[in-house]
Design an enzyme around this catalytic site. Sequence first.
Site, PDB file in Angstrom:
ATOM      1  N   ASN A   9       0.899  -1.347   0.116  1.00 55.10           N
ATOM      2  CA  ASN A   9       0.042   0.121  -0.068  1.00 55.10           C
ATOM      3  C   ASN A   9       0.986   1.120   0.056  1.00 55.10           C
ATOM      4  O   ASN A   9       1.476   1.498   1.109  1.00 55.10           O
ATOM      5  CB  ASN A   9      -1.163  -0.134   1.214  1.00 55.10           C
ATOM      6  CG  ASN A   9      -1.860   1.187   1.545  1.00 55.10           C
ATOM      7  OD1 ASN A   9      -1.807   1.934   0.411  1.00 55.10           O
ATOM      8  ND2 ASN A   9      -2.049   1.608   2.726  1.00 55.10           N
ATOM      9  N   LYS A  11      -0.002   4.156   0.036  1.00 51.15           N
ATOM     10  CA  LYS A  11      -0.816   5.477   0.492  1.00 51.15           C
ATOM     11  C   LYS A  11      -0.428   6.547  -0.557  1.00 51.15           C
ATOM     12  O   LYS A  11      -0.463   6.212  -1.727  1.00 51.15           O
ATOM     13  CB  LYS A  11      -0.261   5.510   1.707  1.00 51.15           C
ATOM     14  CG  LYS A  11       0.075   4.520   2.788  1.00 51.15           C
ATOM     15  CD  LYS A  11       0.232   4.589   4.147  1.00 51.15           C
ATOM     16  CE  LYS A  11       0.468   3.441   4.872  1.00 51.15           C
ATOM     17  NZ  LYS A  11       0.281   3.530   6.269  1.00 51.15           N
ATOM     18  N   HIS A  95      -9.650   0.734   5.132  1.00 52.00           N
ATOM     19  CA  HIS A  95      -8.384   0.940   5.905  1.00 52.00           C
ATOM     20  C   HIS A  95      -8.433   1.833   6.851  1.00 52.00           C
ATOM     21  O   HIS A  95      -9.175   2.702   7.054  1.00 52.00           O
ATOM     22  CB  HIS A  95      -7.565   1.540   4.858  1.00 52.00           C
ATOM     23  CG  HIS A  95      -5.953   1.542   5.026  1.00 52.00           C
ATOM     24  ND1 HIS A  95      -5.210   2.542   6.255  1.00 52.00           N
ATOM     25  CD2 HIS A  95      -4.786   0.673   4.910  1.00 52.00           C
ATOM     26  CE1 HIS A  95      -4.007   2.493   6.439  1.00 52.00           C
ATOM     27  NE2 HIS A  95      -3.603   1.154   5.777  1.00 52.00           N
ATOM     28  N   GLU A  97      -6.734   4.188   7.956  1.00 53.81           N
ATOM     29  CA  GLU A  97      -6.736   5.792   7.882  1.00 53.81           C
ATOM     30  C   GLU A  97      -7.861   6.320   7.241  1.00 53.81           C
ATOM     31  O   GLU A  97      -8.251   7.592   7.439  1.00 53.81           O
ATOM     32  CB  GLU A  97      -5.227   5.963   6.953  1.00 53.81           C
ATOM     33  CG  GLU A  97      -4.148   5.710   7.542  1.00 53.81           C
ATOM     34  CD  GLU A  97      -3.018   5.109   6.773  1.00 53.81           C
ATOM     35  OE1 GLU A  97      -2.957   5.392   5.749  1.00 53.81           O
ATOM     36  OE2 GLU A  97      -1.842   4.977   7.354  1.00 53.81           O
ATOM     37  N   GLU A 166      -5.278  -5.543  10.483  1.00 53.00           N
ATOM     38  CA  GLU A 166      -4.389  -4.475  10.684  1.00 53.00           C
ATOM     39  C   GLU A 166      -4.608  -3.549  12.158  1.00 53.00           C
ATOM     40  O   GLU A 166      -5.454  -2.829  12.082  1.00 53.00           O
ATOM     41  CB  GLU A 166      -4.383  -3.288   9.586  1.00 53.00           C
ATOM     42  CG  GLU A 166      -4.063  -4.090   8.375  1.00 53.00           C
ATOM     43  CD  GLU A 166      -3.479  -2.782   7.293  1.00 53.00           C
ATOM     44  OE1 GLU A 166      -2.308  -3.171   6.776  1.00 53.00           O
ATOM     45  OE2 GLU A 166      -4.085  -1.742   7.010  1.00 53.00           O
ATOM     46  N   GLY A 172       2.292   2.022  10.641  1.00 51.62           N
ATOM     47  CA  GLY A 172       3.146   3.183  10.505  1.00 51.62           C
ATOM     48  C   GLY A 172       3.830   3.533  11.748  1.00 51.62           C
ATOM     49  O   GLY A 172       4.436   4.619  11.798  1.00 51.62           O
ATOM     50  N   SER A 210       3.458  -2.224  10.184  1.00 53.76           N
ATOM     51  CA  SER A 210       4.936  -2.016  10.429  1.00 53.76           C
ATOM     52  C   SER A 210       5.661  -3.658  10.096  1.00 53.76           C
ATOM     53  O   SER A 210       6.669  -4.115  10.622  1.00 53.76           O
ATOM     54  CB  SER A 210       5.329  -1.974  11.816  1.00 53.76           C
ATOM     55  OG  SER A 210       4.663  -0.536  11.937  1.00 53.76           O
TER      56      SER A 210
HETATM   57  C1  PEP Z   1      -0.728  -0.124   5.902  1.00 53.98           C
HETATM   58  O1  PEP Z   1      -0.721   1.099   5.437  1.00 53.98           O
HETATM   59  O2  PEP Z   1      -1.827  -0.885   5.471  1.00 53.98           O
HETATM   60  C2  PEP Z   1       0.406  -0.531   6.893  1.00 53.98           C
HETATM   61  C3  PEP Z   1       0.438  -1.570   7.476  1.00 53.98           C
HETATM   62  O3  PEP Z   1       1.376   0.550   6.916  1.00 53.98           O
HETATM   63  P1  PEP Z   1       2.632   0.203   7.570  1.00 53.98           P
HETATM   64  O4  PEP Z   1       3.290  -1.289   7.100  1.00 53.98           O
HETATM   65  O5  PEP Z   1       3.503   1.178   7.412  1.00 53.98           O
HETATM   66  O6  PEP Z   1       2.506  -0.018   9.103  1.00 53.98           O
END
Ligand code: PEP
Length: 253
Positions: A9, A11, A95, A97, A166, A172, A210
């Site tokens: 992703n 973003k 997601h 976000e 997630e 992040g 992460s």
């Molecule tokens: C994501 O954006 O779905 C995500 C898991 O980000 P990150 O790997 O940076 O934590």
Amino acid sequence: MPQRIVAGNWKMHGSRAFSAGYLKSLEGGALAGLGCDVLLFPPAILLPLLSTPASDLGIELGVQTVHPEPQGAFTGELAAEMAADAGAVWTLLGHSERRQLFGESDEDVALRALAARRAGLKPMLCVGESLAERQRGDADAVVTGQLDAVLELLGDDLASGGIAYEPVWAIGSGETASPEMAQAMHSMIRGVLRRRSERLAEMPILYGGSVKPENAAALFSENDIDGALVGGASLDPAAFLAIIMAMETHGNP
Ligand code: PEP
């Protein structure tokens, strides 16, 4: 056996030059003959540019969300049909976000999932609890509620896509759920799906939060972790490739 998937992703990152360099570094057979599917979710504006070279490398593309309506006076939004027309095969849905920064409720996510299927896109439904919800002992209930909202509208049709667990506190942040903690939630999710149908129980369940080359192998060794949705680390093609290779080596056969 669920399909294994490693997804990136991007973003709100990337450009035409970044995209060209990224795909160039994956050329040369690095992705040939893989046992897992590789997906990328770039900003939608890059889809027309990425579509052909990504497909030549065997990568499927997706968008990061879609609007529930097929067209209309929704300035700045993107219909699922437009995403499909521009080369998307998948869409992320819900997601964290989108839920946190853009106010997408469980009901909104379900309507977007319906729109995705109307346009023939495969849904990658993101679910996950906040730190406060986990500390209150509500993690399972929150995730079950997020799943149920979409399953009520889509039923078995959700099985055309995947689930990405997630935990919001791991996205992040550099914090990762331990492999055991992630496995426990994935197994709970599999149970929710199995209560609805065997077809749903066969869906790939990805972990996100992460994920990096250093922690991918341990996560992929767990029974119910069928892949990863990778944010930050997917912006570095070498790191993304290392995560894909960890899936090849340590993922469930
Ligand atoms: C994501 O954006 O779905 C995500 C898991 O980000 P990150 O790997 O940076 O934590």
